[in-house]
Design a protein around this motif. Structure first.
Motif, mmCIF file in Angstrom:
data_model
loop_
_atom_site.group_PDB
_atom_site.id
_atom_site.type_symbol
_atom_site.label_atom_id
_atom_site.label_comp_id
_atom_site.label_asym_id
_atom_site.label_seq_id
_atom_site.Cartn_x
_atom_site.Cartn_y
_atom_site.Cartn_z
ATOM 1 N N GLU A 87 0.845 -1.215 0.000
ATOM 2 C CA GLU A 87 0.000 0.000 0.000
ATOM 3 C C GLU A 87 0.870 1.251 0.000
ATOM 4 O OE1 GLU A 87 -4.203 -0.406 2.189
ATOM 5 O OE2 GLU A 87 -2.503 -0.865 3.501
ATOM 6 N N ARG A 94 -6.849 -1.185 -0.818
ATOM 7 C CA ARG A 94 -7.898 -1.891 -0.078
ATOM 8 C C ARG A 94 -9.229 -1.296 -0.525
ATOM 9 N NH1 ARG A 94 -6.263 -4.289 5.263
ATOM 10 N NH2 ARG A 94 -4.058 -3.818 5.470
ATOM 11 N N THR A 104 -12.900 -5.856 3.564
ATOM 12 C CA THR A 104 -12.199 -5.265 2.426
ATOM 13 C C THR A 104 -11.579 -6.372 1.580
ATOM 14 O OG1 THR A 104 -10.106 -5.074 3.626
ATOM 15 C CG2 THR A 104 -11.598 -3.179 3.711
ATOM 16 N N LEU A 106 -8.428 -6.799 -1.596
ATOM 17 C CA LEU A 106 -7.207 -6.181 -2.090
ATOM 18 C C LEU A 106 -7.189 -6.190 -3.606
ATOM 19 C CD1 LEU A 106 -4.884 -8.128 0.355
ATOM 20 C CD2 LEU A 106 -5.669 -5.759 0.617
#
Length: 154
Positions: A87, A94, A104, A106
């Motif tokens: 990230e 997410r 969530t 990915l």
């Protein structure tokens, strides 16, 4: 001839030759992954995570952090560290789950996909060209073999 190196049984020896070629392919691919990781500042595990996430997208699987941990054979804490690195580098996002608003999933970013194609594109083109030299029935045999090998490794 040492049995552990070259089997006396010709059929077993021929099969082992194929396994050794598969190992050579695996080692060469691993070197490419290492080079990609080195040039992008990623850990090898980060690259493995990106590959698994792209595989999930192609398969229509909603990749959650726990799914990724299972795919990587890592603890949830270690996987969280991988996700945070990806990230921070802008390689993973997410997103809210389509099926459960509380969770969530990915997704690999477009920039990460472009970076991967920039590096692996020429290699993939060569692999596609090599595969296309086989007629469809031989491609099917190779696909069946690689599927069986993949299943044997799990």
């Amino acid at each position: 001839m040492r049995e552990g190196v070259t089997p006396a049984d010709p059929e077993r020896a021929a099969a082992l030759d194929v396994v050794h070629l598969l190992r050579e392919v695996t080692l060469r691919y691993d070197l490419a992954v290492g080079e990609f990781a080195g040039t992008t500042g990623l850990h090898r595990t980060d690259v493995r995570a990106l590959v698994r996430l792209l595989d999930a997208e192609r398969a229509g699987v909603e990749a959650t952090p726990s799914w990724l941990a299972q795919q990587l054979g890592m603890t949830s804490q270690a996987t969280t560290a991988v996700i945070h690195r990806l990230e921070a580098a802008g390689h993973v996002q997410r997103l809210r789950s389509h099926t459960d608003a509380r969770s969530t999933h990915l997704q690999v970013s477009d920039t990460a996909v472009a970076l991967g194609w920039q590096f692996f594109g020429p290699l993939l083109d060569r692999l596609i060209t090599a595969t296309q030299t086989l007629d469809p029935s031989r491609q099917a045999v190779v696909k069946d073999y690689l599927t069986a090998v993949s299943e044997a490794l799990t």
